[in-house]
Enzyme design. Structure first.
Site, PDB file in Angstrom:
ATOM      1  N   HIS A  24       0.639  -1.166   0.085  1.00  0.00           N
ATOM      2  CA  HIS A  24      -0.038   0.092  -0.123  1.00  0.00           C
ATOM      3  C   HIS A  24       0.846   1.372   0.018  1.00  0.00           C
ATOM      4  O   HIS A  24       1.328   1.635   1.042  1.00  0.00           O
ATOM      5  CB  HIS A  24      -0.894  -0.067   1.197  1.00  0.00           C
ATOM      6  CG  HIS A  24      -1.964   1.098   1.417  1.00  0.00           C
ATOM      7  ND1 HIS A  24      -3.184   0.928   1.879  1.00  0.00           N
ATOM      8  CD2 HIS A  24      -2.075   2.288   0.802  1.00  0.00           C
ATOM      9  CE1 HIS A  24      -3.864   1.889   1.766  1.00  0.00           C
ATOM     10  NE2 HIS A  24      -3.195   2.882   1.213  1.00  0.00           N
ATOM     11  N   HIS A  26       1.386   4.653  -2.588  1.00  0.00           N
ATOM     12  CA  HIS A  26       1.077   5.591  -3.518  1.00  0.00           C
ATOM     13  C   HIS A  26       2.322   6.214  -3.993  1.00  0.00           C
ATOM     14  O   HIS A  26       2.690   7.315  -3.367  1.00  0.00           O
ATOM     15  CB  HIS A  26      -0.082   6.694  -3.127  1.00  0.00           C
ATOM     16  CG  HIS A  26      -1.356   5.910  -2.845  1.00  0.00           C
ATOM     17  ND1 HIS A  26      -2.440   5.506  -3.542  1.00  0.00           N
ATOM     18  CD2 HIS A  26      -1.692   5.598  -1.361  1.00  0.00           C
ATOM     19  CE1 HIS A  26      -3.575   5.101  -2.712  1.00  0.00           C
ATOM     20  NE2 HIS A  26      -3.150   5.092  -1.500  1.00  0.00           N
ATOM     21  N   HIS A 204      -9.490   0.548  -1.547  1.00  0.00           N
ATOM     22  CA  HIS A 204      -9.389   1.426  -0.143  1.00  0.00           C
ATOM     23  C   HIS A 204     -10.813   1.160   0.338  1.00  0.00           C
ATOM     24  O   HIS A 204     -11.795   1.498  -0.328  1.00  0.00           O
ATOM     25  CB  HIS A 204      -9.231   2.864  -0.483  1.00  0.00           C
ATOM     26  CG  HIS A 204      -7.712   3.115  -0.755  1.00  0.00           C
ATOM     27  ND1 HIS A 204      -6.877   2.488  -1.641  1.00  0.00           N
ATOM     28  CD2 HIS A 204      -6.962   4.105   0.054  1.00  0.00           C
ATOM     29  CE1 HIS A 204      -5.584   3.055  -1.556  1.00  0.00           C
ATOM     30  NE2 HIS A 204      -5.666   3.853  -0.691  1.00  0.00           N
ATOM     31  N   GLU A 207     -11.198   3.056   5.885  1.00  0.00           N
ATOM     32  CA  GLU A 207     -10.344   4.105   6.420  1.00  0.00           C
ATOM     33  C   GLU A 207     -10.926   5.123   7.175  1.00  0.00           C
ATOM     34  O   GLU A 207     -11.050   5.091   8.531  1.00  0.00           O
ATOM     35  CB  GLU A 207      -9.217   4.549   5.378  1.00  0.00           C
ATOM     36  CG  GLU A 207      -8.367   5.722   5.889  1.00  0.00           C
ATOM     37  CD  GLU A 207      -7.632   6.574   4.853  1.00  0.00           C
ATOM     38  OE1 GLU A 207      -6.766   7.341   5.175  1.00  0.00           O
ATOM     39  OE2 GLU A 207      -8.106   6.548   3.738  1.00  0.00           O
ATOM     40  N   ASP A 285       1.717   4.072   2.824  1.00  0.00           N
ATOM     41  CA  ASP A 285       0.602   4.990   2.267  1.00  0.00           C
ATOM     42  C   ASP A 285       1.382   5.965   1.346  1.00  0.00           C
ATOM     43  O   ASP A 285       1.522   5.762   0.196  1.00  0.00           O
ATOM     44  CB  ASP A 285      -0.419   5.176   3.284  1.00  0.00           C
ATOM     45  CG  ASP A 285      -1.664   5.748   2.777  1.00  0.00           C
ATOM     46  OD1 ASP A 285      -1.698   5.532   1.475  1.00  0.00           O
ATOM     47  OD2 ASP A 285      -2.509   6.147   3.519  1.00  0.00           O
ATOM     48  N   ASP A 286       1.433   7.076   1.947  1.00  0.00           N
ATOM     49  CA  ASP A 286       1.741   8.180   1.454  1.00  0.00           C
ATOM     50  C   ASP A 286       3.131   8.860   2.064  1.00  0.00           C
ATOM     51  O   ASP A 286       2.921  10.060   2.756  1.00  0.00           O
ATOM     52  CB  ASP A 286       1.056   9.525   1.113  1.00  0.00           C
ATOM     53  CG  ASP A 286      -0.234   9.022   0.208  1.00  0.00           C
ATOM     54  OD1 ASP A 286      -0.127   8.931  -1.030  1.00  0.00           O
ATOM     55  OD2 ASP A 286      -1.261   8.475   0.819  1.00  0.00           O
TER      56      ASP A 286
END
Length: 348
Positions: A24, A26, A204, A207, A285-286
């Protein structure tokens, strides 16, 4: 394997050394402010921030949407194939340092094609970095194309058709962007088409959205993994299903804290998910926006929750098993994982 006893003081070293998969990530969310400014200068793009420091100060998010606003602004500097390559290569180098042997990288083509960047430019740059990572870093990297859920299903279909000439360069599709108000069933037909094409499907869900979104992702989109999924803990029946069916959850602890899903990392429910028998994994994630790549997610979460080497083994093995790599590759990585734990137990 029976997890050998490993001294607690060696846990941080073990977390770095153990082979693991990141499922996961991005890639646009790995774009560091320094690279944003370098690409802006290279491409003649004006930024609404005077310096790297001013941009970093803007990373004070109150929810998912406040993050997405600045995330899309940062992506505006990506215009040429080399830009996409450089962004992915920077991430992959960091991933290798964190012990990542498999990276399944999300990319958002609609973020770029809406600005007039050709699909071929996006995919070619990212794919070239993935090829280099295998050859030079020993990281097995693949791409997963994500649809932006705040846009229409019709636009998702258009994006899929634009990408199909490069079908051999991505292994699956996902669903990201603003979760609330955009339930998974909005994309039922496009995911059905993707399954017909033999693409892996993830989404997703859970969340900020409710457990109902996780149910829909499983039953309507028929996904193989749930990205995030932390709200599943509010539904005992859903928790039982996730455990029984061994549905992987790609959990992102520092992201959850940064976006106020949990106000404090010590309140995160990763331990609860593991104790309930769920196939949870740790991911970043980011990372450029949320304060840490995979290594930091492991170290900070283990410190906050008091997790031990048994949790470390389960999380690493879960990530390898949950990947879309070949059975042969998974077996080889798990053998390496076992060897690392045995070496640490022996004091090596």
């Amino acid at each position: 394997m029976n997890i050998p006893a490993i001294p607690a003081e060696r846990l941080p070293e073990l977390l770095r050394a153990m082979p693991k998969a990141e499922l996961h990530i991005h890639i646009e969310g790995s774009l560091e402010p320094e690279l944003i400014f370098a690409l802006a200068e290279r491409n003649g793009v004006a930024l609404p921030y005077a310096s790297v420091e001013e941009l970093r100060r803007a990373y004070a998010f109150t929810n998912l949407q406040s993050f997405l606003d600045i995330y899309y602004a940062g992506a505006s500097v990506l215009l040429k194939e080399q830009d996409f390559h450089d962004m992915a290569w920077a991430y992959l180098q960091r991933a290798a340092q964190d012990g990542v042997v498999r990276a399944e990288i999300f990319f958002d083509p609609q973020t770029h094609t809406a600005r007039g960047v050709p699909m071929a430019t996006v995919i070619a740059g990212l794919h070239r970095a993935c090829q280099a990572a295998r050859a030079q870093l020993g990281v097995d990297a693949e791409l997963i194309l994500c649809f932006l859920r705040h846009l229409s299903e019709e636009e998702a279909f258009e994006t899929l058709e634009q990408a199909l000439p490069w079908r051999d360069k991505f292994i699956g599709v996902g669903l990201d962007s603003s979760e609330l108000g955009h339930p998974p069933e909005k994309f039922a037909r496009v995911f059905a088409r993707c399954r017909e094409l033999g693409l892996h499907c993830v989404a997703h869900a859970g969340e900020e959205g409710p457990p109902a979104y996780v149910w829909s992702a499983l039953d309507v989109l028929k996904v193989e993994r749930i990205d995030h999924g932390v709200q599943s803990a509010k539904d005992p029946a859903l928790m039982a299903r996730l455990a029984q069916d061994r549905i992987p959850l790609t959990v992102c602890p520092l992201s959850n804290q940064k976006l106020c899903v949990f106000s404090d990392l010590r309140q995160h429910n990763l331990r609860q998910l593991l104790d309930a028998g769920l196939m949870a994994t740790v991911n970043s994630d980011d990372p450029a926006y949320f304060g840490g790549y995979l290594g930091e997610n492991f170290s900070q979460t283990f410190a906050a929750l008091g997790l031990d080497c048994g949790h470390a083994y389960r999380l690493a093995r879960n990530s390898l098993e949950a990947s879309f790599a070949s059975p042969e590759a998974k077996r080889a990585w798990i053998e390496r994982l076992d060897a690392v734990f045995e070496r640490f137990a022996a004091g090596g």
